[in-house]
Write a protein that holds these residues in place. Structure first.
Motif, PDB file in Angstrom:
ATOM      1  N   ARG A   1       0.846  -1.187   0.000  1.00 14.82           N
ATOM      2  CA  ARG A   1       0.000   0.000   0.000  1.00 14.82           C
ATOM      3  C   ARG A   1       0.887   1.244   0.000  1.00 14.82           C
ATOM      4  NH1 ARG A   1      -2.722  -3.217  -1.506  1.00 14.82           N
ATOM      5  NH2 ARG A   1      -4.642  -4.109  -0.661  1.00 14.82           N
ATOM      6  N   LEU A   2       0.936   1.923  -1.125  1.00 13.34           N
ATOM      7  CA  LEU A   2       1.728   3.148  -1.222  1.00 13.34           C
ATOM      8  C   LEU A   2       0.934   4.318  -0.638  1.00 13.34           C
ATOM      9  CD1 LEU A   2       3.165   2.732  -4.838  1.00 13.34           C
ATOM     10  CD2 LEU A   2       4.149   1.976  -2.659  1.00 13.34           C
ATOM     11  N   ASP A   3       1.631   5.211   0.045  1.00  9.30           N
ATOM     12  CA  ASP A   3       0.954   6.339   0.683  1.00  9.30           C
ATOM     13  C   ASP A   3       1.707   7.636   0.427  1.00  9.30           C
ATOM     14  OD1 ASP A   3       3.185   6.129   2.294  1.00  9.30           O
ATOM     15  OD2 ASP A   3       2.120   5.213   3.973  1.00  9.30           O
ATOM     16  N   GLU A   4       1.471   8.609   1.275  1.00  9.29           N
ATOM     17  CA  GLU A   4       2.104   9.918   1.091  1.00  9.29           C
ATOM     18  C   GLU A   4       3.624   9.848   1.141  1.00  9.29           C
ATOM     19  OE1 GLU A   4      -0.278   9.200   3.182  1.00  9.29           O
ATOM     20  OE2 GLU A   4      -2.025  10.402   2.566  1.00  9.29           O
ATOM     21  N   SER A   5       4.146   8.876   1.855  1.00 10.56           N
ATOM     22  CA  SER A   5       5.604   8.738   1.933  1.00 10.56           C
ATOM     23  C   SER A   5       6.193   8.419   0.565  1.00 10.56           C
ATOM     24  CB  SER A   5       5.976   7.630   2.927  1.00 10.56           C
ATOM     25  OG  SER A   5       5.577   7.972   4.232  1.00 10.56           O
TER      26      SER A   5
END
Length: 344
Positions: A47-51
């Motif tokens: 799960r890719l996020d803001e980071s």
């Protein structure tokens, strides 16, 4: 005697019992599929996020290089990620963490972004570098299991991959975890590529030795031009066309035919010449326009060599005239030139 024979039979039976059963093809294929499925599930679970977005921004704003590091199997993944970045327009290099501790830290500068790969986040060789990297001033992006391990705590930004179950039967050898690391690295590189100007010409510039790069060359880089470009006027005799084809450097198997204004009107080839001779039509005083091929296929100088090669293949021809915007022949692309350049 009977006793000895019986003992020998017993030994043979035991020997056969120790011989492993040869695995069935179906079982081997099925196990291979489970490995592929396990790695696919691991990648799909990321799960890719803001980071992730922040890491991409750091790379886009980077004034130095993107340094990728990793130890063991992640080290090989790091090399591939660095190579992908470099080949798509992002200056990058791989630094071995053990070598970095013995002088290669000098390759890293304050304007660099360091991407450190470690599934456990406890890789000693990488942890040893963190204080020095902090002093240098480079930004550190950790791609690791979670946000609380030693590497994550020492990094400026963390891309957490989660607790990945390995596809190894022993659950030990890095398999699914390295697949995830590679997928994230590719995601970073391709997102960076999509976010900055980088076209096929620049890609070809970085790949001059491979077939992909050669196919992205422009026609003007490979065509026969200037004195190597055979041209005759349509009112000249066939003998003049044969002479031009023979005397032009490289002895091309064709010549462009132009009108009085210098615009392409046809092409005369070795094949046309053979057919004339086969039919007994040996009047070489007649104009070349009477025997030339009309409406020939053409390509432009700024066309891709790969596209020009498709024109030759589809039309089943060996030469194609290269014309400018006014329809004047400025070169000739020969199949032999494509073969020599390993385009075909």
């Amino acid at each position: 005697m009977a006793s000895r024979t019986k003992a020998r039979v017993v030994r043979l039976s035991r020997s056969r019992a120790k011989t492993p059963t040869r695995p069935r093809v179906r079982d081997l294929v099925e196990h291979g599929r489970t490995v592929v499925a396990a790695e696919a599930r691991a990648i799909a679970a990321v799960r890719l996020d803001e980071s992730f977005a922040e890491a991409v921004r750091w790379i886009l704003d980077c004034k130095g290089r993107v340094v990728v590091t990793g130890m063991g199997k992640p080290g090989f993944v790091a090399q591939k990620i660095s190579a992908t970045l470099a080949s798509t327009g992002t200056p990058s290099l791989y630094v071995h963490p053990a070598e970095a501790a013995h002088g290669d830290l000098g390759r890293i500068a304050k304007d660099d972004v360091v991407i450190a790969l470690s599934n456990s986040g406890e890789t000693e060789e990488i942890l040893r570098l963190l204080p020095a990297l902090k002093k240098i001033g480079a930004r550190i992006v950790a791609v690791t299991r979670d946000r609380v391990n030693p590497l994550a705590r020492g990094a400026d930004l963390v891309l957490a991959i989660g607790n990945v179950e390995e596809a190894c039967p022993l659950k030990l050898a890095p398999t699914a975890s390295t697949a995830v690391l590679l997928a994230i690295g590719d995601a970073i590189a391709m997102t960076v590529l999509a976010s900055r100007p980088f076209d096929r010409e620049e890609y070809a510039l970085f790949h001059p030795g491979g077939k992909l790069g050669r196919g992205l060359m422009k026609v003007h880089e490979l065509m026969r031009g200037a004195e190597s470009n055979p041209v005759v006027r349509e009112d000249q005799p066939l003998s003049a066309a044969v002479a031009v084809m023979t005397e032009t450097p490289g002895r091309p198997g064709a010549t462009a035919v132009v009108d009085a204004a210098g615009k392409l009107v046809g092409i005369f080839t070795d094949g046309d010449l053979r057919r004339l001779v086969e039919h007994g039509e040996t009047d070489f005083a007649r104009p070349v326009s009477s025997a030339m091929g009309r409406n020939p296929r053409t390509v432009r100088p700024d066309a891709l060599v790969g596209d020009a090669a498709r024109v030759l293949r589809q039309a089943r021809i060996d030469q194609v005239p290269v014309v400018d915007a006014e329809g004047r022949p400025v070169g000739l692309l020969d199949v032999q030139d494509l073969l020599a350049a390993k385009i075909l």
